[in-house]
Scaffold this motif. Structure first.
Motif, mmCIF file in Angstrom:
data_model
loop_
_atom_site.group_PDB
_atom_site.id
_atom_site.type_symbol
_atom_site.label_atom_id
_atom_site.label_comp_id
_atom_site.label_asym_id
_atom_site.label_seq_id
_atom_site.Cartn_x
_atom_site.Cartn_y
_atom_site.Cartn_z
ATOM 1 N N THR A 172 55.305 9.676 12.602
ATOM 2 C CA THR A 172 55.641 10.621 13.664
ATOM 3 C C THR A 172 56.516 11.765 13.161
ATOM 4 O O THR A 172 56.291 12.927 13.516
ATOM 5 N N ILE A 173 57.502 11.455 12.327
ATOM 6 C CA ILE A 173 58.342 12.523 11.792
ATOM 7 C C ILE A 173 57.540 13.391 10.822
ATOM 8 O O ILE A 173 57.690 14.621 10.801
ATOM 9 N N GLY A 174 56.663 12.764 10.032
ATOM 10 C CA GLY A 174 55.790 13.540 9.158
ATOM 11 C C GLY A 174 54.893 14.476 9.934
ATOM 12 O O GLY A 174 54.714 15.644 9.579
ATOM 13 N N GLY A 175 54.330 13.970 11.034
ATOM 14 C CA GLY A 175 53.501 14.818 11.887
ATOM 15 C C GLY A 175 54.299 15.935 12.518
ATOM 16 O O GLY A 175 53.813 17.076 12.647
ATOM 17 N N MET A 176 55.534 15.631 12.898
ATOM 18 C CA MET A 176 56.393 16.649 13.496
ATOM 19 C C MET A 176 56.702 17.748 12.487
ATOM 20 O O MET A 176 56.640 18.947 12.807
ATOM 21 N N ILE A 177 57.017 17.353 11.251
ATOM 22 C CA ILE A 177 57.310 18.343 10.209
ATOM 23 C C ILE A 177 56.068 19.177 9.898
ATOM 24 O O ILE A 177 56.152 20.398 9.716
ATOM 25 N N ALA A 178 54.906 18.511 9.854
ATOM 26 C CA ALA A 178 53.663 19.209 9.518
ATOM 27 C C ALA A 178 53.300 20.265 10.550
ATOM 28 O O ALA A 178 52.690 21.282 10.217
ATOM 29 N N THR A 179 53.670 20.033 11.804
ATOM 30 C CA THR A 179 53.332 20.989 12.863
ATOM 31 C C THR A 179 54.444 21.998 13.112
ATOM 32 O O THR A 179 54.367 22.770 14.071
ATOM 33 N N ARG A 180 55.448 21.973 12.259
ATOM 34 C CA ARG A 180 56.567 22.911 12.412
ATOM 35 C C ARG A 180 56.789 23.731 11.145
ATOM 36 O O ARG A 180 57.921 24.019 10.780
ATOM 37 N N GLY A 181 55.690 24.078 10.494
ATOM 38 C CA GLY A 181 55.760 25.012 9.383
ATOM 39 C C GLY A 181 55.858 24.421 7.995
ATOM 40 O O GLY A 181 55.899 25.160 7.011
ATOM 41 N N GLN A 182 55.873 23.078 7.882
ATOM 42 C CA GLN A 182 55.965 22.441 6.570
ATOM 43 C C GLN A 182 54.861 21.392 6.430
ATOM 44 O O GLN A 182 55.137 20.187 6.361
ATOM 45 N N PRO A 183 53.596 21.822 6.390
ATOM 46 C CA PRO A 183 52.490 20.847 6.367
ATOM 47 C C PRO A 183 52.472 19.956 5.137
ATOM 48 O O PRO A 183 52.143 18.766 5.235
ATOM 49 N N VAL A 184 52.819 20.498 3.971
ATOM 50 C CA VAL A 184 52.775 19.702 2.737
ATOM 51 C C VAL A 184 53.798 18.568 2.794
ATOM 52 O O VAL A 184 53.488 17.400 2.523
ATOM 53 N N ILE A 185 55.035 18.918 3.153
ATOM 54 C CA ILE A 185 56.095 17.902 3.239
ATOM 55 C C ILE A 185 55.744 16.863 4.301
ATOM 56 O O ILE A 185 55.907 15.650 4.092
ATOM 57 N N GLY A 186 55.242 17.326 5.445
ATOM 58 C CA GLY A 186 54.881 16.412 6.515
ATOM 59 C C GLY A 186 53.780 15.452 6.111
ATOM 60 O O GLY A 186 53.873 14.238 6.356
ATOM 61 N N GLY A 236 51.748 10.228 4.224
ATOM 62 C CA GLY A 236 51.056 9.477 3.181
ATOM 63 C C GLY A 236 51.914 8.370 2.608
ATOM 64 O O GLY A 236 51.431 7.257 2.355
ATOM 65 N N ALA A 237 53.208 8.658 2.409
ATOM 66 C CA ALA A 237 54.127 7.635 1.908
ATOM 67 C C ALA A 237 54.234 6.473 2.891
ATOM 68 O O ALA A 237 54.302 5.306 2.485
ATOM 69 N N GLY A 238 54.234 6.811 4.182
ATOM 70 C CA GLY A 238 54.270 5.767 5.204
ATOM 71 C C GLY A 238 53.044 4.870 5.141
ATOM 72 O O GLY A 238 53.150 3.640 5.237
ATOM 73 N N TYR A 239 51.887 5.478 4.945
ATOM 74 C CA TYR A 239 50.648 4.704 4.840
ATOM 75 C C TYR A 239 50.649 3.805 3.609
ATOM 76 O O TYR A 239 50.250 2.627 3.679
ATOM 77 N N VAL A 240 51.072 4.356 2.464
ATOM 78 C CA VAL A 240 51.094 3.571 1.225
ATOM 79 C C VAL A 240 52.026 2.375 1.367
ATOM 80 O O VAL A 240 51.685 1.239 0.996
ATOM 81 N N TRP A 241 53.223 2.611 1.904
ATOM 82 C CA TRP A 241 54.184 1.522 2.109
ATOM 83 C C TRP A 241 53.606 0.464 3.052
ATOM 84 O O TRP A 241 53.694 -0.738 2.784
ATOM 85 N N TYR A 242 52.995 0.920 4.123
ATOM 86 C CA TYR A 242 52.451 0.010 5.140
ATOM 87 C C TYR A 242 51.347 -0.864 4.551
ATOM 88 O O TYR A 242 51.340 -2.086 4.738
ATOM 89 N N TYR A 277 57.633 -5.489 13.629
ATOM 90 C CA TYR A 277 58.744 -5.184 12.729
ATOM 91 C C TYR A 277 58.305 -4.238 11.617
ATOM 92 O O TYR A 277 58.941 -3.213 11.364
ATOM 93 N N VAL A 278 57.217 -4.583 10.947
ATOM 94 C CA VAL A 278 56.814 -3.786 9.792
ATOM 95 C C VAL A 278 56.236 -2.437 10.222
ATOM 96 O O VAL A 278 56.105 -1.523 9.394
ATOM 97 N N ALA A 279 55.913 -2.297 11.493
ATOM 98 C CA ALA A 279 55.429 -1.008 11.999
ATOM 99 C C ALA A 279 56.549 0.016 12.163
ATOM 100 O O ALA A 279 56.273 1.214 12.238
ATOM 101 N N LEU A 280 57.796 -0.445 12.198
ATOM 102 C CA LEU A 280 58.910 0.475 12.449
ATOM 103 C C LEU A 280 58.989 1.597 11.414
ATOM 104 O O LEU A 280 58.968 2.778 11.794
ATOM 105 N N PRO A 281 59.098 1.298 10.113
ATOM 106 C CA PRO A 281 59.161 2.392 9.133
ATOM 107 C C PRO A 281 57.891 3.240 9.123
ATOM 108 O O PRO A 281 57.957 4.459 8.929
ATOM 109 N N PHE A 282 56.746 2.592 9.344
ATOM 110 C CA PHE A 282 55.489 3.333 9.355
ATOM 111 C C PHE A 282 55.460 4.338 10.503
ATOM 112 O O PHE A 282 55.077 5.498 10.322
ATOM 113 N N VAL A 283 55.859 3.915 11.689
ATOM 114 C CA VAL A 283 55.862 4.800 12.848
ATOM 115 C C VAL A 283 56.842 5.949 12.628
ATOM 116 O O VAL A 283 56.550 7.105 12.972
#
Length: 223
Positions: free
Chosen positions: A147-161, A166-172, A137-143
């Motif tokens: 994954t979306i952060g990684g997707m954004i980072a590899t599509r031209g927005q590395p800082v936002i991704g 990082g926010a996902g890790y801190v929350w987790y 259950y608690v892995a849902l927001p983290f995943v």
């Protein structure tokens, strides 16, 4: 008679799939708003009869699979510019989703094991299941964030991704710290260190599994 049983099974399956449209978003929102109570809920529901378990939510492993399917679909809709096709077995969407399900299950598995070890509980299939379900259950927001952060980072927005990841890790880690220390058997500091260590170990395991699989199917070339 067998045909009627088949129709009944199809009817039940269709109803179950349709109800996910309602209960999956509700499950994710509940986990975001009340993560620790939802983890306790996941454990408690396993003590009910099978037909009564998770009556107002989606079961934890199924919710994790749905999450991975949805983020995979999002990646397909927004493909990475100039990305090469994935070769071999993982070129098939079903195989890729199955691989990700196994890979990301490392997180709930390791965190559940750490929880048992901290309390001196013998590791068995039965003792591991409640913790694993709670961790799914608690892995849902983290995943989602990872994954979306990684997707954004590899599509031209590395800082936002990277910020989203990082926010996902801190929350987790924060949720894991509260969960590990909630019964008073483990102090907050030790719980935080255990959460950080297990999360880093799970991340290393995810990277290792991905690298080994990538090498096996030819995605990663040995220099």
């Amino acid at each position: 008679m067998d045909f009627l049983k088949l129709l009944k099974s199809i009817e039940e399956l269709l109803y179950e799939l349709v109800t996910w449209i309602v209960f999956y978003p509700l499950t994710v929102v509940k986990v975001l708003v009340r993560p620790v109570p939802m983890m306790a809920y996941a454990e408690a529901e396993l003590r009910d009869d099978v037909d009564e378990q998770y009556a107002d939510t989606v079961s934890p492993p199924i919710a994790l699979l749905i999450t991975l399917f949805l983020v995979h679909t999002l990646e397909a809709i927004v493909p990475r510019t100039g990305a090469a096709a994935i070769p071999g077995l993982l070129a098939d969407d079903n195989n890729l989703i199955a691989f990700r399900a196994v890979a990301f299950s490392i997180f709930p598995l390791l965190l559940a094991i750490v929880y048992l070890r901290q309390r001196g509980t013998k590791l068995t299939r039965s003792s591991l299941r409640p913790g694993f379900y709670a961790q799914c259950y608690v892995a849902l927001p983290f995943v989602i964030a990872f994954t979306i952060g990684g997707m954004i980072a590899t599509r031209g927005q590395p800082v936002i991704g990277l910020l989203l990841m990082g926010a996902g890790y801190v929350w987790y880690v924060a949720v894991q710290t509260i969960w590990q220390s909630r019964d008073g058997k483990v102090g907050p500091v030790m719980a935080c260190l255990a959460a950080i260590g297990a999360t880093l170990a799970a991340t290393a395991g995810l990277v290792a599994v991905t690298a080994i699989t990538g090498f096996a199917i030819g995605m990663v070339k040995v220099p």
